[in-house]
Scaffold this motif. Structure first.
Motif: not given
Length: 294
Positions: A23-37
């Motif tokens: 998920f590091d390359g996810t451009t939407d920062p909120r989506l990246r934060e949510v999915m990694q958490s």
């Protein structure tokens, strides 16, 4: 040191790290934060309980059954969120802390778009079975000013504990919307709410049974208020003295939302009508929070 345990822990962490990196390359920062958490917590949960493959399969089957039983009149995933307390936690996280504002509670699975408009003082019951109940109050802003023209959606169960959508057909009963008067007041007739079980003939009911928990909700009436310049409010009013107030299956009861239902026999109602037999009345004011603080 047990090298096999260390190797196992390293192997497990390697799985988590690989998924997180995906998920590091996810451009939407909120989506990246949510999915990694989500990945971190979900993987930690699996490690904490030492999840077996058989339990994982049972969980997948549970979610599959929840999807199969969900349709346009029943939302099993909302029920699941409700009985796990996630719905009320989301309410608590997002509810603005404004003194005097009406507290919010769960939305529930029985809201329906397209309910009929009723006039101020009209009959929202529309044939729903139960003891007539006159509900009235005022909608105000947190600064005390009355709010005119506020849309109030209201829905509730009948005397048998069923909503209109739980019956065959597409009719509306015990459901509708109205607008507040210029002084912010509202009034309508409906039927007195009664306690009822949430739908428990599906996977959520199986979960409650396995946990030794009951499916009952205390008697309540749903409100959804929307006013320009104010945040939306979704709440209930609960009937005082209900035996399930302390054991609501979805954890939705708040003391500030408990209202006395006054019982009457004959006589004149507040709107000047003279109901026959037993009828009830409840009064509840709603206080909305302006957008600049919500």
């Amino acid at each position: 040191m047990n090298t096999e345990l260390v190797a196992g822990a390293d192997r497990e962490q390697a799985v988590t790290d690989e998924v997180l990196a995906s998920f590091d390359g996810t451009t939407d920062p909120r989506l990246r934060e949510v999915m990694q958490s989500l990945v971190r917590h979900l993987h930690a949960f699996a490690r904490d309980i030492r999840l077996t493959e058989r339990e994982w399969e049972a969980a997948i089957d549970f979610l599959t059954r929840a999807g199969h039983i969900t349709d346009d009149k029943r939302q099993e995933f909302i029920l699941l969120s409700d009985v796990l307390g996630l719905s009320m936690l989301a309410v608590a996280i997002n509810e603005p802390a404004v003194p005097g504002a009406t507290e919010a509670t769960v939305f529930g699975p029985f809201f329906v778009d397209g309910a009929p408009e009723i006039p101020l003082g009209g009959d929202l019951a529309r044939g729903a079975a139960g003891t007539p109940c006159y509900v009235s109050g005022q909608v105000r802003s947190a600064d005390g000013s009355p709010l005119a023209g506020v849309r109030l959606d209201v829905w509730g169960a009948d005397e048998d504990g069923f909503y209109d959508v739980q019956y065959p057909g597409d009719g509306f009963a015990g459901r509708g919307w109205l607008r507040t008067a210029p002084d912010g007041t509202y009034r309508f007739w409906t039927v007195l709410p009664t306690p009822y079980p949430i739908p428990h003939d599906g996977p959520v009911g199986d979960l409650l049974s396995a946990a030794g928990r009951g499916p009952m909700r205390p008697a309540h009436l749903h409100f959804k208020a929307a006013a320009p310049g104010h945040g939306p409010l979704i709440t209930h009013i609960f009937v005082a003295g209900d035996p399930y107030l302390a054991s609501d299956a979805v954890f939705g009861v708040k003391d500030s939302l408990i209202v006395e239902a006054e019982h009457h026999t004959g006589g004149a109602a507040p709107d000047g009508t003279r109901p026959q037999g037993v009828w009830t009345s409840m009064t509840f004011d709603l206080v909305l929070v302006s957008d600049d603080v919500s």
